[in-house]
Every structure is written in structure tokens, then in C-alpha cells.
Design a protein around this motif. Structure first.
Motif, PDB file in Angstrom:
ATOM      1  N   LEU A 307       6.880   3.097  -2.154  1.00 27.87           N
ATOM      2  CA  LEU A 307       7.156   4.138  -1.147  1.00 27.87           C
ATOM      3  C   LEU A 307       7.938   5.287  -1.875  1.00 27.87           C
ATOM      4  O   LEU A 307       8.133   6.401  -1.301  1.00 27.87           O
ATOM      5  CB  LEU A 307       7.951   3.750   0.003  1.00 27.87           C
ATOM      6  CG  LEU A 307       7.029   2.821   0.837  1.00 27.87           C
ATOM      7  CD1 LEU A 307       7.930   2.122   2.214  1.00 27.87           C
ATOM      8  CD2 LEU A 307       5.785   3.284   1.572  1.00 27.87           C
ATOM      9  N   PRO A 310       4.595   7.769  -2.840  1.00 30.86           N
ATOM     10  CA  PRO A 310       3.199   7.674  -2.253  1.00 30.86           C
ATOM     11  C   PRO A 310       2.000   8.139  -3.077  1.00 30.86           C
ATOM     12  O   PRO A 310       0.978   7.715  -2.834  1.00 30.86           O
ATOM     13  CB  PRO A 310       3.274   8.197  -0.749  1.00 30.86           C
ATOM     14  CG  PRO A 310       4.481   8.525  -0.370  1.00 30.86           C
ATOM     15  CD  PRO A 310       5.315   8.595  -1.782  1.00 30.86           C
ATOM     16  N   LEU A 315       2.957  -1.536  -5.873  1.00 30.42           N
ATOM     17  CA  LEU A 315       3.918  -1.884  -4.782  1.00 30.42           C
ATOM     18  C   LEU A 315       4.782  -2.966  -5.082  1.00 30.42           C
ATOM     19  O   LEU A 315       4.462  -4.351  -5.289  1.00 30.42           O
ATOM     20  CB  LEU A 315       3.021  -2.374  -3.537  1.00 30.42           C
ATOM     21  CG  LEU A 315       3.671  -2.738  -2.183  1.00 30.42           C
ATOM     22  CD1 LEU A 315       4.202  -1.497  -1.497  1.00 30.42           C
ATOM     23  CD2 LEU A 315       2.694  -3.424  -1.079  1.00 30.42           C
ATOM     24  N   ASN A 539      -2.108   9.776   1.667  1.00 30.09           N
ATOM     25  CA  ASN A 539      -1.006   8.918   1.840  1.00 30.09           C
ATOM     26  C   ASN A 539       0.042   9.505   2.900  1.00 30.09           C
ATOM     27  O   ASN A 539       1.040   9.236   2.394  1.00 30.09           O
ATOM     28  CB  ASN A 539      -0.519   8.695   0.457  1.00 30.09           C
ATOM     29  CG  ASN A 539      -1.344   7.823  -0.607  1.00 30.09           C
ATOM     30  OD1 ASN A 539      -1.965   6.962  -0.144  1.00 30.09           O
ATOM     31  ND2 ASN A 539      -1.597   8.272  -1.839  1.00 30.09           N
ATOM     32  N   PRO A 542       2.260   5.717   3.853  1.00 31.57           N
ATOM     33  CA  PRO A 542       3.269   5.321   3.394  1.00 31.57           C
ATOM     34  C   PRO A 542       4.271   6.633   3.051  1.00 31.57           C
ATOM     35  O   PRO A 542       5.590   6.133   2.861  1.00 31.57           O
ATOM     36  CB  PRO A 542       2.672   5.164   1.946  1.00 31.57           C
ATOM     37  CG  PRO A 542       1.435   5.904   1.831  1.00 31.57           C
ATOM     38  CD  PRO A 542       0.912   6.088   3.430  1.00 31.57           C
ATOM     39  N   LYS A 546       8.241   5.859   3.941  1.00 26.56           N
ATOM     40  CA  LYS A 546       9.246   6.254   3.096  1.00 26.56           C
ATOM     41  C   LYS A 546      10.249   7.199   3.538  1.00 26.56           C
ATOM     42  O   LYS A 546      11.530   6.667   3.164  1.00 26.56           O
ATOM     43  CB  LYS A 546       8.688   7.070   1.715  1.00 26.56           C
ATOM     44  CG  LYS A 546       9.549   7.489   0.808  1.00 26.56           C
ATOM     45  CD  LYS A 546       9.055   8.499  -0.224  1.00 26.56           C
ATOM     46  CE  LYS A 546       9.862   9.274  -0.878  1.00 26.56           C
ATOM     47  NZ  LYS A 546      11.046   8.369  -1.920  1.00 26.56           N
ATOM     48  N   PHE A 623       2.434  -1.795   3.843  1.00 26.34           N
ATOM     49  CA  PHE A 623       3.584  -1.411   3.318  1.00 26.34           C
ATOM     50  C   PHE A 623       4.856  -1.781   3.859  1.00 26.34           C
ATOM     51  O   PHE A 623       5.901  -1.135   3.800  1.00 26.34           O
ATOM     52  CB  PHE A 623       3.260   0.090   3.503  1.00 26.34           C
ATOM     53  CG  PHE A 623       2.693   0.838   2.815  1.00 26.34           C
ATOM     54  CD1 PHE A 623       2.706   1.015   1.275  1.00 26.34           C
ATOM     55  CD2 PHE A 623       1.249   1.367   2.974  1.00 26.34           C
ATOM     56  CE1 PHE A 623       1.855   1.579   0.395  1.00 26.34           C
ATOM     57  CE2 PHE A 623       0.309   1.798   2.320  1.00 26.34           C
ATOM     58  CZ  PHE A 623       0.659   2.085   0.966  1.00 26.34           C
ATOM     59  N   SER A 625       6.221  -2.247   6.931  1.00 29.88           N
ATOM     60  CA  SER A 625       6.823  -1.334   7.742  1.00 29.88           C
ATOM     61  C   SER A 625       7.595  -1.868   8.994  1.00 29.88           C
ATOM     62  O   SER A 625       8.684  -1.210   9.314  1.00 29.88           O
ATOM     63  CB  SER A 625       5.787  -0.338   8.530  1.00 29.88           C
ATOM     64  OG  SER A 625       4.833  -1.045   9.660  1.00 29.88           O
TER      65      SER A 625
END
Length: 770
Positions: A307, A310, A315, A539, A542, A546, A623, A625
Motif C-alpha cells: 500500500l 499502489p 504485498l 488501483n 488500495p 493506503k 489488501f 482492509s
């Protein structure tokens, strides 16, 4: 900020007028207010004009005509003096007023005069000239560091345009019918082509893409983005007006009005207490465990993760966040460590849920299919009324579902598109209403992907969690002075200005993107889907995560502002001496309006992109979240919490049973605050549903529908070439202009010999066939 304090924030289309005008100027520009005043006084003295406030109306109009004529002179410096004089007028002739109230009155009066005299359109033309000023771009490209001095003319033009737009957009406290007519006329005109064939918004979008491409690094992006946001807000209308517009369109399609107003419901909701996260639990238990190896979660977003950028792959797995994703045995909401006692707060008894439940037609059909397959053993296609053979509880369930049945405009538009695709001749599309949203989409369509990518690049560069290595573009060109600070006080002032500058850019981009998504969705669902897909491809998901991967409490309570340096306080009355103490004091508020506004907008954008999209919901899971979003619940503001809980609700069934057991307080908050979709299995879904490869076909099918819509409505003059009527008129066919290639023209005589003179034609037979 203490996470136990409720934030008294009221969401609106924009902040107070004085705050919106003050955010236009950076603290680096404070010395330029004197230049605009001197330019005005020089010209007014040369033309025998007394003080502007005491001048008669006829004298003021004659002087405006003189200034307008000077805008067309070829000499650059003379033109710049006239531009600065006009800017001084729309800035409220601050040198002749004694109070902010008197200043506001002059701003409103002069902005209207500038618009009525056509000077606003003249500045739009000047903006186009500066857009093509290759000399300024070349000079900026040659410099190692671009500063505020490289955009002197552009900033003056943008200041005038923005002030006029924001002043005429905002209703006056004591507004008469004439003021309302001027404002309505301006709103209608601002979305029309004003520079050649392009509306002002497209000119500004072009500036954004050129800046991000690196060909014009001197463009003042903060001012461009603020003006672009306010032009879009003025021409399309605010988000608070969408409720009335939606109900009006629904009434045209014989649909009932919306059950409630989101803003009013959020205003009456009480914020939920933030549940303890796994990261919090680990931090509180750390002294008992002693030092441990590995990385710890950095609330300032400084950990190594994909992040961080992006736009790059990879990852990295973070131990704390992954523990929360997998569910800690001792990390549940109910097993929180003891916390210090808090003052008792009066409890509000809520007799019902805040939202009326909804059911889609698709949900009703699916329910009937499943029950018929279970109890009857066969299906009845397109039959939603027959309940023969089904037990009485199923009858009652169907009755409840039908009571809460909700049909959206999007479903109607999708159904209409399917009819047009199946029957292009018998069910063609009628004329399309040229609404402001439709006109803007048509103008944006050829370059819409580039526009979305450019906006997200700027958002990435302005994000507080961005590192220097990820800032491929310099967004500080219109805030950095020619000479860098030499004292501690100047350095503190510049540091605050830079942070404030980034916050304003995030505010403008988030407000603009949300406006586009909401209005395009109301105008046509596939316009919204086309824009959404390009945001997802760039993106956006992400990137927003971020943004929230930071200490949100610190961000929403940031004090990046110096009240004494805000316009117009910095030019009216006696100015206090700046010291380190009064620079850091702030305005005394316990939250920053623009930062909460940006957070809510970004959460709403994320909800728009992921709602009913399984593959995009899986991106939230991939991701990680959930812990990021849970930390945002520490901000006790009802609307912000609502959209966080919505995003958590989307992915709860993909996070696993253990996560749900460990986060029961979060699950309870979702149940209490978020609208219920009857039949939705969000709280008890099977983990096996989280297979992303099963949902990729949805994105492909959606893209095919969107492309078919764009090709049909906007390609080939809005008509499918396979179904274009054949022109059988001999005169029109023979009179049509045909572009002949150079090769054909060079070999025209040979073609005549081979195809005309060298062939025998039976004219009698041809006439008989005709």
C-alpha cells in the motif's frame, strides 16, 4: 484527539465560504496581495477613479470596461497589471474596508459585476492562452526546482475564476430574486462550452493530465483542482440536492420516493464506541509479554507494504494485521483489558433501526427458486405471485419481502439497455436529455481513463502516508518560495503550509470524484460503471486503503493552519506579529473540517466502487482492509463510522468465522447502524464463498455491457453501424463528398480504362432489374 469525544461535524457540499476562499491561497502568496493592490491603485489613479467604494456605479462600470480592454493588449506586462487589478476587485478591495463583513459585501458585489460584464469569459480565454504558453513550460522544465514564481500569470487567472465561481455558487444570506436569477444563469452557463468546443471543466482536466505527464510542471495544481471541483459542483449540483433529483427521476418512472434522507438519518445517529482492535490489544499486553521480535504496526503508515505505492506490485505481510485477520483467541471485542472509567453519558433509547430494510427483485426471485426447489421440486419461470404447494411460513416470508421490495433506477436502466440490445429496430433509444451530467460525460469520454489516472496520481502524491520515493510528481510547485527559509520561524510556517497544501488537494480530489460518481450514476448506470472500472484499474481501492493506513485520529484533528495568515484576515486591520507560539496554536477546534470531509468522501467512493461487486470486495480482503478500517472507527463521527461499517459488512463473510467471533462488538455495530438487506448472509456466510476466480466473469460481462453502451450512444453518431438505415436517395448519394486516396487519384485514368471503358454493360438488362 481523545477517542471518547463525539465530533460535532455536519457534512455538506463544502465548508463555510470564508474557509473555502482562504484555502485558495497558500501562505507563500501573502506578499502578492500588496502587488494586486498596487496594480489597481496605479490604474485607478491613471484614469482619475476615486476610491472604489465611494465611486459611482457609472464610474465603476467605465473602469471595468477599461480593464477588460487592457486584457486584450499584446504586451504581457500591461495585461498582467490589468489582471491583478481585476483580482484586487474580486478580492473585495481589502485596502478600503475595515471589517470582514464589509469585505464580504464587496466580494459579492464585484464578482457579480465581473460576471455580468463578460470579464469572467475573458479570463477563461486567458486561461486557454496560458495553457498553450510553451515558453513558460520550457522555462519550468529547464529549472532544477519549480517555485511559486513560475506560475505567476496562471495563479492570477485561476484566483479570479475560482473567486467568481465560489461567490456566485454560494447563496447569499439576504438574497433577492435578481440574485437568484444571476446565480441560476451562471450555473447553467458554467457547464457549457466556453473555450472553443470544450467546457471549462475539460480545460482544467487537460491541465491536470499535462501536469501529471511532466510536460507542464509549473501548473499550480491545488488551484486547478479546487477550481475543477467547484466548477463541477456548480454545473452538476451538490450532493445534498441529489435526494430531490433522485425522487424527481423516480417519479417520472412511476417509482416511489426514497424511504429516507441519508444526511438526516446520519445527523440523528449517535456514534458507536470504537471496539478494541487486535493491534491495541497487543500493545496493551506487550509489557507482560516482554520484548518480542518482528515488526510492529506503525500507526503513521511507515511500515513496508504494497500500500506504500499502489502503482507498484508486491504485498508484504504484517504480523499484527494478519493476526487480526485470522482472529486472536484473546483478541475479541468482549475480552478487552480493563480500561480507565469514563464519565457516564446519557443513553438514547432507539426504538427502531435507523434504516428501512430493502429487498431487490433478484433476492425475491432467488428466494422463490430455492423454496420451490425444496418443497415443490420444479420452477415457475417469471412467476413471482404463485405460492401453490409452499408452506404458510414461506407465504409470510414472501409477503415480508414484497413489503420491502425496492427497485432502483439502475435496475430500470440496465433492463432498458438489455431491451435495446435485443431489439435495436423495434425498441430504439429515444432522444437523450442533454442534462449537465450528460454533457460533461460526453466531453470527458474520449480521455476519461487518462483523467482518472491523473487524479489518482495526485491523490497518491498528497496522501500523508506517501514516502518521498513514491512522489513521482512535484505537487508543491505553487507553495515553495523562490528562496528557501533561513529562520526557524519561516521553516515552521512553510512546513505548516506544505501539510495544509496536501490536505486541500486531497479534499478537492475526493470531493470531485464523489461528485462524478454520484451524478453519473443518477444520469445512467453505465456512465457510472465506466468511470468506476477505470478507477479500479488505476488501483483506487488500495490507494484509499493506503490513505487510511495511518493514525486517523491524528489526521482528523491536525492543526495545519495559522488563522492569522488566512485570507482575508491577513490583509484587513492590524496584523499581529508572528511567533512560534501563535503559529502552533491553531484555531482552537478539536477537529479539522477538510480532513473529516476528505475521509468521508474517500470512504463513500470506496463503497461506490465495491457495492454489489464481489471481485472488488475480495480486493478489500486481499489488501487486509479490516484492521485498517476498524482503526477508523475510533473517530466518533456518525457518518464516517457508517461508511466504515458498510465496508466491513461487505467482507465479513469472507473473513472467516473466527474473525466474526473475535469482533462481536463490530458485528453488533454493523447490525445497529447499517441498512439491512433481507436475505443477505453477511453475518453467517460460508468461507468457501471467498473464491475470487468465480467472480471475474462479472467484471468481463460488465465491461462488455459498458462498451456496448458507449459504442451505441457515443460512437458513429450514436448509432450501431449494423443497423444504420440505408440511404436510397439518388441525389443525396451522388452528392455525398467522398475522400479519395492519393493512390487512387494517381491511377484514376488506369481505373477508368479497366473498370469503365474496358467493360461491356447491358444497359437494357440493368434498367429491367431496377
Amino acid at each position: 484527539m481523545n477517542d471518547s469525544i463525539d465530533i460535532d461535524f455536519i457534512y455538506d457540499d463544502a465548508d463555510r465560504y470564508c474557509s473555502e476562499i482562504a484555502e485558495l491561497y497558500s501562505y507563500t502568496e501573502d506578499c502578492e496581495f500588496v502587488h494586486t493592490q498596487c496594480s489597481y491603485e496605479e490604474l485607478s489613479k491613471a484614469h482619475g477613479l476615486p476610491r472604489w467604494i465611494t465611486a459611482s456605479q457609472s464610474e465603476q462600470k467605465r473602469f471595468l470596461v477599461t480593464l477588460q480592454n487592457m486584457l486584450e493588449v499584446a504586451e504581457k506586462e500591461r495585461r498582467m497589471v490589468a489582471m491583478q487589478a481585476i483580482l484586487y476587485l474580486v478580492q473585495g478591495v481589502f485596502g478600503e474596508v475595515d471589517s470582514e463583513e464589509e469585505h464580504l459585501e464587496q466580494v459579492q458585489k464585484n464578482a457579480r459585476l465581473v460576471y455580468e460584464f463578460g470579464i469572467f469569459n475573458s479570463f477563461v480565454e486567458l486561461l486557454g492562452m496560458e495553457l498553450e504558453n510553451t515558453a513558460a513550460a520550457t522555462s519550468a522544465l529547464r529549472k532544477p526546482a519549480v517555485s511559486v514564481a513560475d506560475s505567476r500569470e496562471l495563479r492570477c487567472i485561476l484566483n479570479v475564476l475560482y473567486t467568481v465561481v465560489e461567490t456566485l455558487r454560494t447563496p447569499r444570506e439576504e438574497e433577492n430574486d435578481e440574485d437568484k436569477q444571476v446565480r441560476d444563469a451562471f450555473k447553467q452557463e458554467i457547464g457549457q462550452p466556453m473555450l472553443g468546443e470544450d467546457p471549462l471543466a475539460i480545460v482544467l482536466f487537460t491541465m491536470v493530465t499535462r501536469f501529471c505527464s511532466g510536460s507542464a510542471p509549473h501548473f499550480p495544481m491545488k488551484k486547478v483542482l479546487l477550481l475543477l471541483w467547484k466548477v463541477t459542483l456548480t454545473s452538476l449540483g451538490g450532493l445534498r440536492d441529489l435526494q430531490e433529483q433522485k425522487n424527481s427521476v423516480r417519479q417520472q418512472h412511476n417509482l416511489p420516493p426514497l424511504p429516507e434522507d441519508t444526511y438526516e438519518v446520519c445527523r440523528t445517529m449517535r456514534p458507536a464506541s470504537p471496539p478494541a482492535s487486535a493491534a491495541d490489544l497487543i500493545e496493551q499486553q506487550a509489557p507482560r509479554r516482554g520484548a518480542r521480535g518482528g515488526k510492529r504496526d506503525n500507526m503513521n503508515g511507515e511500515k513496508n507494504s504494497s500500500l506504500d505505492d499502489p502503482f507498484e506490485g508486491g504485498l508484504d505481510r504484517d504480523d499484527d494485521l494478519m493476526r487480526e485477520m485470522e482472529g486472536l483467541k484473546t483478541g475479541s471485542d468482549d475480552e478487552m483489558p480493563p480500561t480507565p472509567p469514563r464519565p457516564a453519558t446519557p443513553s438514547v433509547v432507539q426504538k427502531s433501526l435507523p434504516w428501512k430494510p430493502k429487498v431487490r427483485q433478484k433476492d425475491l426471485e432467488q428466494f422463490l427458486e430455492q423454496t420451490r426447489a425444496k418443497f415443490v421440486g420444479f420452477q415457475v419461470k417469471n412467476d413471482h405471485t404463485s405460492l401453490a404447494g409452499l408452506p404458510q411460513p414461506i407465504h409470510e416470508g414472501v409477503k415480508v419481502l414484497k413489503q420491502h421490495l425496492y427497485q432502483s433506477l439502475s435496475e430500470l436502466q440496465i433492463k432498458r439497455e438489455e431491451e435495446i440490445a435485443k431489439n435495436p429496430l423495434s425498441r430504439p433509444e429515444t432522444s437523450v436529455d442533454q442534462t449537465p451530467s450528460e454533457c460533461l460525460y460526453q466531453a470527458m469520454l474520449p480521455n476519461l481513463p487518462q483523467y482518472m489516472i491523473a487524479l489518482l496520481k495526485l491523490l497518491l502524491a498528497a496522501a500523508p502516508t506517501s514516502k518521498a520515493k513514491t512522489e513521482s510528481i512535484n505537487i508543491l510547485s505553487d507553495v515553495l518560495p523562490e528562496e528557501m527559509p533561513t529562520t526557524v520561524l519561516q521553516s515552521m510556517k512553510l512546513g505548516i503550509d506544505v501539510n495544509r497544501h496536501k490536505e486541500i488537494i486531497v479534499k478537492a480530489i475526493s470531493g470531485l470524484l464523489l461528485l462524478l460518481l454520484k451524478h453519473f450514476k443518477l444520469n445512467h448506470i453505465y456512465q457510472f460503471e465506466f468511470t468506476s472500472q477505470h478507477l479500479v484499474f488505476a488501483n483506487c481501492i488500495p490507494l484509499v486503503l493506503k490513505f487510511f493506513n495511518q493514525n486517523i485520529l491524528s489526521y482528523v484533528s491536525a492543526k495545519n493552519g495559522v488563522p492569522a495568515l488566512e485570507f482575508p484576515k491577513c490583509v484587513i486591520g492590524d496584523q499581529p506579529e508572528l511567533t512560534a507560539e501563535n503559529i502552533e496554536s491553531g484555531d482552537g477546534a478539536n477537529y479539522c473540517w477538510r480532513n473529516i470531509f476528505s475521509c468521508i468522501n474517500l470512504l463513500r467512493i470506496l463503497n461506490k466502487l465495491t457495492k454489489w461487486k464481489h471481485s472488488r470486495t475480495m480486493m478489500l480482503v486481499v489488501f487486509k482492509s479490516a484492521p485498517i478500517l476498524k482503526r477508523a472507527l475510533k473517530v466518533r463521527q456518525a457518518m464516517l463510522q457508517l461508511y466504515v461499517l458498510k465496508l466491513l459488512k461487505l467482507q465479513t463473510k469472507y473473513l472467516g468465522r473466527q474473525w466474526r467471533k473475535s469482533n462481536m462488538k463490530t458485528m453488533s455495530a454493523i447490525y445497529q447502524k447499517v441498512r439491512h438487506r433481507l436475505g443477505d448472509d453477511w453475518a453467517y456466510g460460508n468461507d468457501m464463498d471467498a473464491r475470487p476466480w468465480d467472480f471475474q466473469a462479472e467484471e468481463c460481462a460488465l465491461r462488455a455491457c459498458v462498451d456496448r453502451f458507449n459504442n451505441r450512444r457515443y460512437g458513429n453518431n450514436g448509432m450501431d453501424p449494423d443497423f444504420k438505415p440505408v440511404d436510397n436517395c439518388l441525389l443525396s448519394v451522388l452528392g455525398e463528398n467522398v475522400d479519395l486516396s492519393e493512390e487512387f487519384k494517381d491511377n484514376y485514368e488506369r481505373w477508368l480504362d479497366q473498370e469503365v471503358f474496358g467493360r461491356q454493360v447491358d444497359w437494357d438488362l440493368m434498367i429491367d432489374r431496377c
